[in-house]
Design an enzyme around this catalytic site. Structure first.
Site, PDB file in Angstrom:
ATOM      1  N   ASP A  68       0.847  -1.152  -0.047  1.00 26.25           N
ATOM      2  CA  ASP A  68       0.154   0.197  -0.103  1.00 26.25           C
ATOM      3  C   ASP A  68       0.921   1.217  -0.007  1.00 26.25           C
ATOM      4  O   ASP A  68       1.932   1.012   0.299  1.00 26.25           O
ATOM      5  CB  ASP A  68      -0.856   0.149   1.193  1.00 26.25           C
ATOM      6  CG  ASP A  68      -1.960  -1.039   1.379  1.00 26.25           C
ATOM      7  OD1 ASP A  68      -1.841  -1.704   0.171  1.00 26.25           O
ATOM      8  OD2 ASP A  68      -2.848  -1.042   2.242  1.00 26.25           O
ATOM      9  N   HIS A 119      -5.771   2.759  -3.946  1.00 29.25           N
ATOM     10  CA  HIS A 119      -5.793   2.992  -2.507  1.00 29.25           C
ATOM     11  C   HIS A 119      -6.255   4.539  -2.224  1.00 29.25           C
ATOM     12  O   HIS A 119      -5.659   5.090  -1.239  1.00 29.25           O
ATOM     13  CB  HIS A 119      -4.420   2.776  -1.872  1.00 29.25           C
ATOM     14  CG  HIS A 119      -4.403   2.407  -0.395  1.00 29.25           C
ATOM     15  ND1 HIS A 119      -5.303   1.638   0.175  1.00 29.25           N
ATOM     16  CD2 HIS A 119      -3.501   3.052   0.507  1.00 29.25           C
ATOM     17  CE1 HIS A 119      -4.875   1.907   1.313  1.00 29.25           C
ATOM     18  NE2 HIS A 119      -3.885   2.622   1.683  1.00 29.25           N
ATOM     19  N   HIS A 123      -5.359   9.108   0.422  1.00 33.34           N
ATOM     20  CA  HIS A 123      -5.372   8.344   1.661  1.00 33.34           C
ATOM     21  C   HIS A 123      -6.309   8.786   2.744  1.00 33.34           C
ATOM     22  O   HIS A 123      -5.830   9.046   3.758  1.00 33.34           O
ATOM     23  CB  HIS A 123      -3.989   8.290   2.035  1.00 33.34           C
ATOM     24  CG  HIS A 123      -3.669   6.788   2.863  1.00 33.34           C
ATOM     25  ND1 HIS A 123      -4.074   6.727   4.258  1.00 33.34           N
ATOM     26  CD2 HIS A 123      -3.398   5.807   2.692  1.00 33.34           C
ATOM     27  CE1 HIS A 123      -3.784   5.583   4.836  1.00 33.34           C
ATOM     28  NE2 HIS A 123      -3.322   4.963   3.828  1.00 33.34           N
ATOM     29  N   HIS A 210       4.023  -1.959   2.908  1.00 32.97           N
ATOM     30  CA  HIS A 210       3.971  -0.860   2.430  1.00 32.97           C
ATOM     31  C   HIS A 210       5.245  -0.460   1.608  1.00 32.97           C
ATOM     32  O   HIS A 210       6.506  -0.981   2.346  1.00 32.97           O
ATOM     33  CB  HIS A 210       3.989   0.401   3.598  1.00 32.97           C
ATOM     34  CG  HIS A 210       2.770   0.048   4.321  1.00 32.97           C
ATOM     35  ND1 HIS A 210       2.570  -0.877   5.019  1.00 32.97           N
ATOM     36  CD2 HIS A 210       1.377   0.885   4.256  1.00 32.97           C
ATOM     37  CE1 HIS A 210       1.209  -0.593   5.647  1.00 32.97           C
ATOM     38  NE2 HIS A 210       0.769   0.416   4.895  1.00 32.97           N
TER      39      HIS A 210
END
Length: 259
Positions: A68, A119, A123, A210
């Site tokens: 992500d 995503h 964010h 990540h």
């Protein structure tokens, strides 16, 4: 007195035989040239076809590695290099605002067989948003990826894994969560992350990491090496669910594909 083997009659018969063989030799050669390849063709037809699907139904342990919050040129490129060296495909859930000036990184992901997902644009939590605000986060990112890649088959991972009925209604694609989360963002401790993921990994797991931290990149490659040694095959999210014959439906959430 014995008759000499080199008598005129014997010599004449030998010469006739040699002439016959010489005349027939091209014919024998042509027969061999025609029949030999047919044997190999039959052997090739007996081999099973390879359709590119993961070997799930033969007991292969499958796992999906997902990332992500990227792309970040420095760390994401290092990760792609390491995955390429290992022949591993992963799934990347990208932030829309980070696509600018990283289009080539995203195109490389796509060209090398990685799967790409959304995503959000910057964010934010998707729960409680109006359709207009939801589209400003999800559909805006989808359109950016469409312009970069030319296709529109992107999965959605909501930030923090938070969903509600509005998210499911407006998603327009499957929603992918996870089953293994080492919280690599918390302390960026490579050794801890590796130990936690390797100890929790199961056949059918989806790992959350990540690709914006150098420590996470190092951890991910160590995880790949250790789980490879345990017989795991790394696949994209789509490949994982396809191998398990689990359909991915728009608006539904999925956390694993355990057998």
């Amino acid at each position: 007195m014995s008759k000499s083997p080199w008598s005129p009659g014997w010599f004449t018969a030998l010469m006739a035989f040699l002439l016959t063989v010489g005349t027939a030799a091209p014919w024998f050669a042509s027969v061999l040239a025609l029949t030999a390849p047919a044997v190999y063709a039959d052997a090739a037809e007996s081999l099973p076809e390879d359709d590119g699907a993961p070997a799930a139904e033969t007991g292969q342990k499958l796992i999906a590695l997902t990332f992500d919050d990227g792309p970040r040129r420095s760390t994401t490129t290092a990760l792609l290099d390491g995955l390429a060296q290992r022949g591993v495909n992963a799934t990347f859930f990208l932030i829309g605002e980070l696509l600018v000036n990283n289009e080539d990184v995203v195109q490389r992901m796509d060209a090398e067989g990685h799967q790409i997902g959304i995503h959000t644009f910057d964010h934010v939590k998707l729960t409680g948003l109006s359709k207009t605000d939801f589209d400003a986060q999800v559909d805006k990112t989808r359109q950016c990826l469409l312009r970069i890649l030319g296709h529109n088959d992107f999965l959605l991972r909501p930030p923090y894994g938070m969903t509600d009925q509005g998210v499911k209604k407006h998603a327009g694609c499957p929603i992918i969560l996870w089953s293994v989360d080492p919280e690599d963002w918390r302390d960026q401790n490579t050794a801890r992350v590796v130990q936690q993921v390797v100890s929790q990994a199961r056949d059918g797991s989806i790992i959350l990491m990540h690709d914006i931290f150098p420590e996470s990149v190092d951890a991910a490659l160590q995880i790949v090496d250790q789980l490879h040694a345990q017989g795991y095959l790394f696949v994209t999210v789509d490949q994982l669910f396809a191998a398990r014959h689990i359909p991915l439906d728009a608006g539904k959430t999925y956390s694993d594909a355990y057998p």
